[in-house]
Structures are given as C-alpha cells and as structure tokens.
Scaffold this motif. Structure first.
Motif, PDB file in Angstrom:
ATOM      1  N   LYS A  34      48.700  68.238 191.289  1.00 32.55           N
ATOM      2  CA  LYS A  34      47.386  67.940 190.713  1.00 32.55           C
ATOM      3  C   LYS A  34      47.113  68.995 189.649  1.00 32.55           C
ATOM      4  O   LYS A  34      46.870  70.154 189.984  1.00 32.55           O
ATOM      5  N   TRP A  35      47.184  68.604 188.393  1.00 32.87           N
ATOM      6  CA  TRP A  35      47.020  69.566 187.313  1.00 32.87           C
ATOM      7  C   TRP A  35      46.339  68.899 186.116  1.00 32.87           C
ATOM      8  O   TRP A  35      46.320  67.692 185.986  1.00 32.87           O
ATOM      9  N   SER A  36      45.769  69.736 185.279  1.00 30.80           N
ATOM     10  CA  SER A  36      45.134  69.252 184.057  1.00 30.80           C
ATOM     11  C   SER A  36      45.663  70.041 182.867  1.00 30.80           C
ATOM     12  O   SER A  36      46.149  71.167 183.011  1.00 30.80           O
ATOM     13  N   LEU A  37      45.557  69.432 181.707  1.00 31.51           N
ATOM     14  CA  LEU A  37      46.018  70.040 180.455  1.00 31.51           C
ATOM     15  C   LEU A  37      44.847  70.018 179.483  1.00 31.51           C
ATOM     16  O   LEU A  37      44.204  68.987 179.298  1.00 31.51           O
ATOM     17  N   TYR A  45      46.317  75.074 177.893  1.00 30.68           N
ATOM     18  CA  TYR A  45      46.324  75.558 179.271  1.00 30.68           C
ATOM     19  C   TYR A  45      46.702  74.437 180.225  1.00 30.68           C
ATOM     20  O   TYR A  45      46.253  73.308 180.067  1.00 30.68           O
ATOM     21  N   ILE A  46      47.497  74.786 181.204  1.00 29.96           N
ATOM     22  CA  ILE A  46      47.743  73.913 182.344  1.00 29.96           C
ATOM     23  C   ILE A  46      47.041  74.570 183.512  1.00 29.96           C
ATOM     24  O   ILE A  46      47.310  75.728 183.834  1.00 29.96           O
ATOM     25  N   ARG A  47      46.128  73.839 184.124  1.00 34.80           N
ATOM     26  CA  ARG A  47      45.332  74.379 185.220  1.00 34.80           C
ATOM     27  C   ARG A  47      45.611  73.605 186.496  1.00 34.80           C
ATOM     28  O   ARG A  47      45.681  72.389 186.494  1.00 34.80           O
ATOM     29  N   SER A  48      45.762  74.364 187.588  1.00 39.99           N
ATOM     30  CA  SER A  48      45.978  73.762 188.898  1.00 39.99           C
ATOM     31  C   SER A  48      45.714  74.805 189.972  1.00 39.99           C
ATOM     32  O   SER A  48      46.044  75.982 189.796  1.00 39.99           O
ATOM     33  N   ASP A  49      45.150  74.375 191.080  1.00 34.57           N
ATOM     34  CA  ASP A  49      44.976  75.274 192.229  1.00 34.57           C
ATOM     35  C   ASP A  49      46.324  75.623 192.860  1.00 34.57           C
ATOM     36  O   ASP A  49      46.399  76.516 193.698  1.00 34.57           O
ATOM     37  N   GLU A  50      47.369  74.943 192.450  1.00 35.92           N
ATOM     38  CA  GLU A  50      48.709  75.173 192.989  1.00 35.92           C
ATOM     39  C   GLU A  50      49.499  76.212 192.193  1.00 35.92           C
ATOM     40  O   GLU A  50      50.653  76.492 192.526  1.00 35.92           O
ATOM     41  N   PHE A  51      48.887  76.805 191.176  1.00 33.38           N
ATOM     42  CA  PHE A  51      49.573  77.830 190.387  1.00 33.38           C
ATOM     43  C   PHE A  51      49.885  79.045 191.247  1.00 33.38           C
ATOM     44  O   PHE A  51      49.221  79.300 192.260  1.00 33.38           O
ATOM     45  N   ASN A  84      51.589  60.783 184.735  1.00 36.19           N
ATOM     46  CA  ASN A  84      51.262  61.283 186.091  1.00 36.19           C
ATOM     47  C   ASN A  84      52.444  61.950 186.789  1.00 36.19           C
ATOM     48  O   ASN A  84      52.648  61.770 187.992  1.00 36.19           O
ATOM     49  N   LYS A  85      53.203  62.735 186.075  1.00 35.88           N
ATOM     50  CA  LYS A  85      54.352  63.430 186.648  1.00 35.88           C
ATOM     51  C   LYS A  85      53.928  64.766 187.243  1.00 35.88           C
ATOM     52  O   LYS A  85      52.979  65.402 186.791  1.00 35.88           O
ATOM     53  N   LYS A  86      54.656  65.200 188.247  1.00 37.08           N
ATOM     54  CA  LYS A  86      54.495  66.547 188.792  1.00 37.08           C
ATOM     55  C   LYS A  86      55.243  67.496 187.867  1.00 37.08           C
ATOM     56  O   LYS A  86      56.180  67.097 187.176  1.00 37.08           O
ATOM     57  N   LEU A  87      54.848  68.774 187.874  1.00 35.50           N
ATOM     58  CA  LEU A  87      55.481  69.753 186.982  1.00 35.50           C
ATOM     59  C   LEU A  87      55.946  70.984 187.732  1.00 35.50           C
ATOM     60  O   LEU A  87      55.298  71.443 188.669  1.00 35.50           O
ATOM     61  N   ARG A  88      57.068  71.513 187.279  1.00 35.52           N
ATOM     62  CA  ARG A  88      57.504  72.860 187.629  1.00 35.52           C
ATOM     63  C   ARG A  88      57.399  73.674 186.350  1.00 35.52           C
ATOM     64  O   ARG A  88      57.469  73.137 185.259  1.00 35.52           O
ATOM     65  N   TYR A  89      57.259  74.978 186.488  1.00 36.39           N
ATOM     66  CA  TYR A  89      57.024  75.828 185.326  1.00 36.39           C
ATOM     67  C   TYR A  89      57.663  77.188 185.531  1.00 36.39           C
ATOM     68  O   TYR A  89      57.973  77.594 186.653  1.00 36.39           O
TER      69      TYR A  89
END
Length: 107
Positions: A34-37, A45-51, A84-89
């Motif tokens: 669950k992320w936003s750009l 910015y890519i924002r997510s509580d999962e960072f 709606n893809k998940k991301l790794r960074y």
C-alpha cells in the motif's frame, strides 16, 4: 615486527576499514503493498507505512534532478502505481531522509 610486515598489515587495515564503517545500500525485506506517489517542490516521494523504520516520514524520495536514471525511476513508479503493483526499493541503511536508488515491481 619488521618494516615489510608492518606495511602489509597497514595495507590490510586500510583496505578493510572503509568497508566496515560505511553505510550500505540494501533492499529492505518488506515489500510496499500500500503506497502512494506524489510530487512536492521538484521531488517525487513514495510514501508507505511499510517503509524501513529508519526512513523519516515513512517515505523515500526520487530526486528529480533531470538525470535519465531518476526520470526513469519516476516513470517506473508511475507505471507501477497505475497498474497497482507492489514495489521493492533500494535505500541507504544510514540515512533518515531515504533516497531511492532502485525500484522493482513485485506481483
């Protein structure tokens, strides 16, 4: 200890020391589901509580400095978001203002 052995020991210490004291870039284990750009003042910015927990404001940034690499990263993230893809960074383990230096879509 003679001079030759001292020089060899000194070279070994100098060669190993930088690897032990510098931060590392790494792929955090947690995937962003669950992320936003968003853009703000010329920075994406890519924002997510999962960072990663060391990243302030639960976000990572893509500097929009005009380089092909950073423009491509932003386009990649924009495309992933639209599908709606998940991301790794990739981020640096020693920074609290986390600059994203790599992205990967995950199914």
């Amino acid at each position: 200890m003679d001079l030759k052995n001292t020089q060899i020991l000194l070279l070994i210490i100098i060669g190993v020391l930088p690897f032990c004291t510098h931060a590392k870039r790494y792929w955090p284990a947690k995937t962003l589901t669950k992320w936003s750009l968003y853009m703000n003042n010329g920075v994406a910015y890519i924002r997510s509580d999962e960072f990663a927990s060391h990243c302030s404001y639960s976000r990572g940034q893509i500097n929009m400095d005009g380089t092909e690499f950073n423009r491509a990263q932003y386009s990649y993230a924009l495309s992933a978001k639209a599908r709606n893809k998940k991301l790794r960074y990739v981020v640096d383990s020693d920074q609290t203002v986390c600059i994203i230096t790599g992205l990967q879509e995950v199914d």
